[in-house]
Design a protein around this motif. Structure first.
Motif, PDB file in Angstrom:
ATOM      1  N   ARG A  86      41.842  30.834  47.718  1.00  0.00           N
ATOM      2  CA  ARG A  86      41.172  30.173  48.834  1.00  0.00           C
ATOM      3  C   ARG A  86      40.628  31.231  49.772  1.00  0.00           C
ATOM      4  N   MET A  87      39.645  30.833  50.587  1.00  0.00           N
ATOM      5  CA  MET A  87      39.114  31.728  51.605  1.00  0.00           C
ATOM      6  C   MET A  87      39.970  31.602  52.859  1.00  0.00           C
ATOM      7  N   PRO A  88      40.180  32.695  53.577  1.00  0.00           N
ATOM      8  CA  PRO A  88      41.001  32.619  54.795  1.00  0.00           C
ATOM      9  C   PRO A  88      40.390  31.704  55.858  1.00  0.00           C
ATOM     10  N   GLU A  89      39.075  31.519  55.802  1.00  0.00           N
ATOM     11  CA  GLU A  89      38.398  30.587  56.697  1.00  0.00           C
ATOM     12  C   GLU A  89      37.137  30.066  56.003  1.00  0.00           C
ATOM     13  N   GLU A  90      36.672  28.928  56.427  1.00  0.00           N
ATOM     14  CA  GLU A  90      35.510  28.286  55.799  1.00  0.00           C
ATOM     15  C   GLU A  90      34.286  29.190  55.885  1.00  0.00           C
ATOM     16  N   ASP A  91      33.601  29.365  54.767  1.00  0.00           N
ATOM     17  CA  ASP A  91      32.387  30.183  54.718  1.00  0.00           C
ATOM     18  C   ASP A  91      31.394  29.499  53.781  1.00  0.00           C
ATOM     19  N   SER A  92      30.428  28.809  54.366  1.00  0.00           N
ATOM     20  CA  SER A  92      29.473  28.033  53.565  1.00  0.00           C
ATOM     21  C   SER A  92      28.456  28.911  52.857  1.00  0.00           C
ATOM     22  N   ARG A  93      28.416  30.201  53.181  1.00  0.00           N
ATOM     23  CA  ARG A  93      27.410  31.077  52.573  1.00  0.00           C
ATOM     24  C   ARG A  93      27.923  31.798  51.330  1.00  0.00           C
ATOM     25  N   ILE A  94      29.133  31.511  50.908  1.00  0.00           N
ATOM     26  CA  ILE A  94      29.652  32.100  49.664  1.00  0.00           C
ATOM     27  C   ILE A  94      28.844  31.537  48.492  1.00  0.00           C
ATOM     28  N   ASP A  95      28.300  32.435  47.672  1.00  0.00           N
ATOM     29  CA  ASP A  95      27.506  32.014  46.513  1.00  0.00           C
ATOM     30  C   ASP A  95      28.362  31.894  45.257  1.00  0.00           C
ATOM     31  N   HIS A  96      29.249  32.869  45.028  1.00  0.00           N
ATOM     32  CA  HIS A  96      30.106  32.833  43.839  1.00  0.00           C
ATOM     33  C   HIS A  96      31.267  33.801  44.032  1.00  0.00           C
ATOM     34  N   PHE A  97      32.185  33.770  43.072  1.00  0.00           N
ATOM     35  CA  PHE A  97      33.354  34.651  43.101  1.00  0.00           C
ATOM     36  C   PHE A  97      33.376  35.513  41.842  1.00  0.00           C
ATOM     37  N   VAL A  98      34.053  36.644  41.961  1.00  0.00           N
ATOM     38  CA  VAL A  98      34.272  37.549  40.823  1.00  0.00           C
ATOM     39  C   VAL A  98      35.781  37.690  40.628  1.00  0.00           C
ATOM     40  N   LEU A  99      36.240  37.440  39.401  1.00  0.00           N
ATOM     41  CA  LEU A  99      37.654  37.588  39.058  1.00  0.00           C
ATOM     42  C   LEU A  99      37.818  38.802  38.153  1.00  0.00           C
ATOM     43  N   GLU A 100      38.769  39.660  38.481  1.00  0.00           N
ATOM     44  CA  GLU A 100      39.079  40.806  37.639  1.00  0.00           C
ATOM     45  C   GLU A 100      40.559  40.762  37.246  1.00  0.00           C
ATOM     46  N   TYR A 101      40.833  41.173  36.018  1.00  0.00           N
ATOM     47  CA  TYR A 101      42.211  41.186  35.538  1.00  0.00           C
ATOM     48  C   TYR A 101      42.416  42.367  34.608  1.00  0.00           C
ATOM     49  N   ARG A 102      43.639  42.806  34.497  1.00  0.00           N
ATOM     50  CA  ARG A 102      43.985  43.871  33.544  1.00  0.00           C
ATOM     51  C   ARG A 102      45.453  43.740  33.177  1.00  0.00           C
ATOM     52  N   LYS A 103      45.751  44.128  31.955  1.00  0.00           N
ATOM     53  CA  LYS A 103      47.112  44.067  31.455  1.00  0.00           C
ATOM     54  C   LYS A 103      47.872  45.324  31.872  1.00  0.00           C
ATOM     55  N   THR A 104      49.174  45.160  32.042  1.00  0.00           N
ATOM     56  CA  THR A 104      49.999  46.286  32.468  1.00  0.00           C
ATOM     57  C   THR A 104      51.446  46.031  32.058  1.00  0.00           C
ATOM     58  N   ASN A 105      52.204  47.097  31.962  1.00  0.00           N
ATOM     59  CA  ASN A 105      53.645  46.977  31.715  1.00  0.00           C
ATOM     60  C   ASN A 105      54.449  47.296  32.963  1.00  0.00           C
ATOM     61  N   PHE A 106      53.754  47.444  34.106  1.00  0.00           N
ATOM     62  CA  PHE A 106      54.418  47.766  35.360  1.00  0.00           C
ATOM     63  C   PHE A 106      54.530  46.522  36.219  1.00  0.00           C
ATOM     64  N   ASP A 107      55.704  46.319  36.796  1.00  0.00           N
ATOM     65  CA  ASP A 107      55.900  45.220  37.730  1.00  0.00           C
ATOM     66  C   ASP A 107      55.395  45.647  39.112  1.00  0.00           C
ATOM     67  N   GLY A 108      55.163  44.682  39.976  1.00  0.00           N
ATOM     68  CA  GLY A 108      54.777  44.986  41.345  1.00  0.00           C
ATOM     69  C   GLY A 108      53.299  45.283  41.481  1.00  0.00           C
ATOM     70  N   LEU A 109      52.968  46.083  42.504  1.00  0.00           N
ATOM     71  CA  LEU A 109      51.564  46.365  42.800  1.00  0.00           C
ATOM     72  C   LEU A 109      50.939  47.231  41.708  1.00  0.00           C
ATOM     73  N   PRO A 110      49.622  47.088  41.492  1.00  0.00           N
ATOM     74  CA  PRO A 110      48.951  47.904  40.472  1.00  0.00           C
ATOM     75  C   PRO A 110      49.064  49.387  40.790  1.00  0.00           C
ATOM     76  N   ARG A 111      49.142  50.202  39.756  1.00  0.00           N
ATOM     77  CA  ARG A 111      49.239  51.642  39.923  1.00  0.00           C
ATOM     78  C   ARG A 111      47.881  52.267  39.617  1.00  0.00           C
ATOM     79  N   VAL A 112      47.603  53.370  40.315  1.00  0.00           N
ATOM     80  CA  VAL A 112      46.295  54.004  40.164  1.00  0.00           C
ATOM     81  C   VAL A 112      46.189  54.704  38.817  1.00  0.00           C
ATOM     82  N   LYS A 113      47.264  55.399  38.421  1.00  0.00           N
ATOM     83  CA  LYS A 113      47.224  56.186  37.193  1.00  0.00           C
ATOM     84  C   LYS A 113      47.736  55.385  36.003  1.00  0.00           C
TER      85      LYS A 113
END
Length: 509
Positions: free
Chosen positions: A191-218
């Protein structure tokens, strides 16, 4: 004193780790400052140039607005750089204080006098408690994205006094409670934190990992991208869950620019993943990862090569009085290979055209599927303990359970265990699902397409299990990295609530 010294050592280690984090964060801040400066030079210059062109044509209406808009761009640049520089200064001060404290702690470790050491340790501990290194935020206060990038001139001339910048969309918020992982699909909701009628579309990104928690850079896989999503929910389907987790993040876009990514979330994508163990498979089987094919020339070719090797090596047969323990078996070799789940035992041989999986089942619920080639004459699929002998066949021992399909002359379909068979009154599916509940002592076979129950074994598994496959004339493809399907879970609950009509084979010891 020993406890205090151990505590101080942990403090030193924590301080050193925190210093590394601050060093890395300072590098991020410096890089972010350069990015903001570059972004300002490129984006703000373009925005001001566009403003100049529009103001030239509509000067009488827009003259008063021009200066304020250009100033807003420049002020934002100055504010962002100042905020980052202030944050960088805070980090420098915290790091200087932390390094001083780290040096003092390291020196204190060399103090021999117990009283003096305890006093120094307490002082350092008190100072660490209030150290600024543990209170500063290690996230940049601002990003390089400029808030003001474009002016919306689509309104009529009489509306120009109300013209506004088209702002960068705010970062979406992923609703973790509404996200769902089931049937090798991942449904993401945001969801958006507040209403925004000018949003055209969304981009979803995903990646597989064997690490729990926040994504790691390396050491992370690259992000996979799904673009032009119009809704605030999306389902990723047809996935192979060959890692433990998946990171996901979402970005909102309007007609001008994309906003910042949402805070990434990590979802568990646990499934049973294994390959076929080619190191102990029958020589007449050609094994590649998750595919096995019967090869009638495999064993003969190997026997010819072995015969030549024995002749060339001048092999002398053992005398009758020799003990087998005093000589090496010709089937064993000193060449290093991938460890076999069967513990380095000899290959299956004779009429046991068998290959096992390379991963044990020791607990929990697991699911995998098998598809046979249409011209496959005979095959068995099931599970076994690791002690299956090299001449043994699946279902003909008290430590293996399987279903067997024979398409030679006429089709037979049966469940086998302890050398006893029960005919199954069901058509043979082209894809079979295998569900194993180790702790519940249950092995169930399904039509993988319709999820129709084929047969259930009930027993108490006393040793780790390995997936097992036997094949003659044809090939089998194994699908792993699968979750237990929702339909199977539902059927399991229904089946476990009823009396089992297939218990005649299950209770055989």
């Amino acid at each position: 004193m020993d406890d205090e010294k151990e505590t101080l050592k942990r403090i030193v280690s924590t301080l050193a780790s925190k210093n590394d984090e601050i060093h890395n964060f300072m590098d991020v801040l410096n890089h972010r400052i350069k990015s903001v400066q570059f972004s300002s030079q490129v984006n703000s210059s373009n925005a001001i140039s566009e403003l100049d062109e529009e103001f030239d044509g509509l000067y009488s209406v827009l003259h008063e607005m021009k200066g304020s808009m250009a100033s807003a761009i420049q002020q934002e640049e100055a504010c962002k750089i100042q905020a980052l520089q202030d944050q960088l200064s805070q980090c420098s001060n915290a790091l200087e204080s932390s390094e001083e404290l780290l040096e003092l702690a390291a020196q204190s470790l060399d103090i021999k006098d117990p009283v003096e050491f305890l006093q120094a340790a307490r002082q350092i501990k008190d100072r660490v408690t209030v150290a600024s290194a543990f209170r500063i935020s290690l996230k940049p206060k601002v990003s390089e994205c400029m808030t003001h990038l474009m002016v919306d001139f689509a309104l009529e001339r009489r509306m120009l006094q109300a013209v506004k910048f088209l702002p960068v969309p705010k970062a979406p918020e992923i609703d973790l409670a509404a996200c769902l992982v089931a049937d090798n699909c991942v449904t993401v909701s945001w969801r958006m934190p507040e209403e925004d009628s000018r949003i055209d579309h969304f981009v979803l990104e995903y990646r597989k990992t064997n690490f729990d928690g926040l994504p790691r850079v390396k050491d992370e896989q690259h992000w996979e991208l799904i673009d032009y999503i119009k809704a605030t929910e999306y389902t990723l389907s047809g996935l192979k869950f060959d890692t433990k987790y998946m990171n996901l993040r979402v970005q909102a876009c309007n007609k001008a620019v994309a906003g910042e990514y949402s805070d990434p979330v990590t979802l568990e994508t646990k499934a049973f993943v294994f390959s076929l163990d080619s190191t102990s498979s029958h020589l007449n089987l050609k094994v590649e990862d998750t595919y096995v094919e019967w090869d009638p020339t495999g064993g003969k070719g190997q026997e010819k090569r072995k015969g030549k090797e024995n002749k060339s090596s001048g092999h002398i047969p053992l005398l009758k009085g020799n003990k087998r323990s005093g000589a090496l078996s010709p089937k064993r070799t000193s060449i290093s290979t991938r460890p076999s789940a069967r513990g380095g035992r000899d290959r299956f041989t004779g009429e046991s055209y068998t290959v096992l999986g390379d991963t044990f089942i020791e607990r929990g619920q697991h699911y995998w599927e098998v598809r046979a080639q249409k011209d496959c004459k005979s095959y068995s699929i099931g599970v076994t303990y690791r002690n299956l002998g090299k001449f043994d066949q699946l279902g003909k021992t008290n430590s293996s359970w399987c279903i067997h399909i024979n398409n030679w002359l006429q089709t037979t379909f049966s469940a086998k265990h302890n050398n006893k068979a029960k005919t199954l009154d069901a058509p043979v599916p082209d894809r079979i699902g295998i569900y194993c509940d180790f702790d519940g002592g249950q092995l169930t076979f399904y039509n993988a397409n319709s999820k129709e129950l084929l047969h259930t074994f009930r027993t108490k598994f006393t040793q780790p299990l390995l997936p097992g496959f036997m094949i003659w004339c044809g090939g089998l493809t194994v699908s792993t990295g699968l979750q237990v399907p929702t339909a199977v879970k539902t059927l399991q609950r229904s089946e476990n609530g009823l009396s089992d009509s297939t218990s005649s084979l299950n209770n055989i010891a």
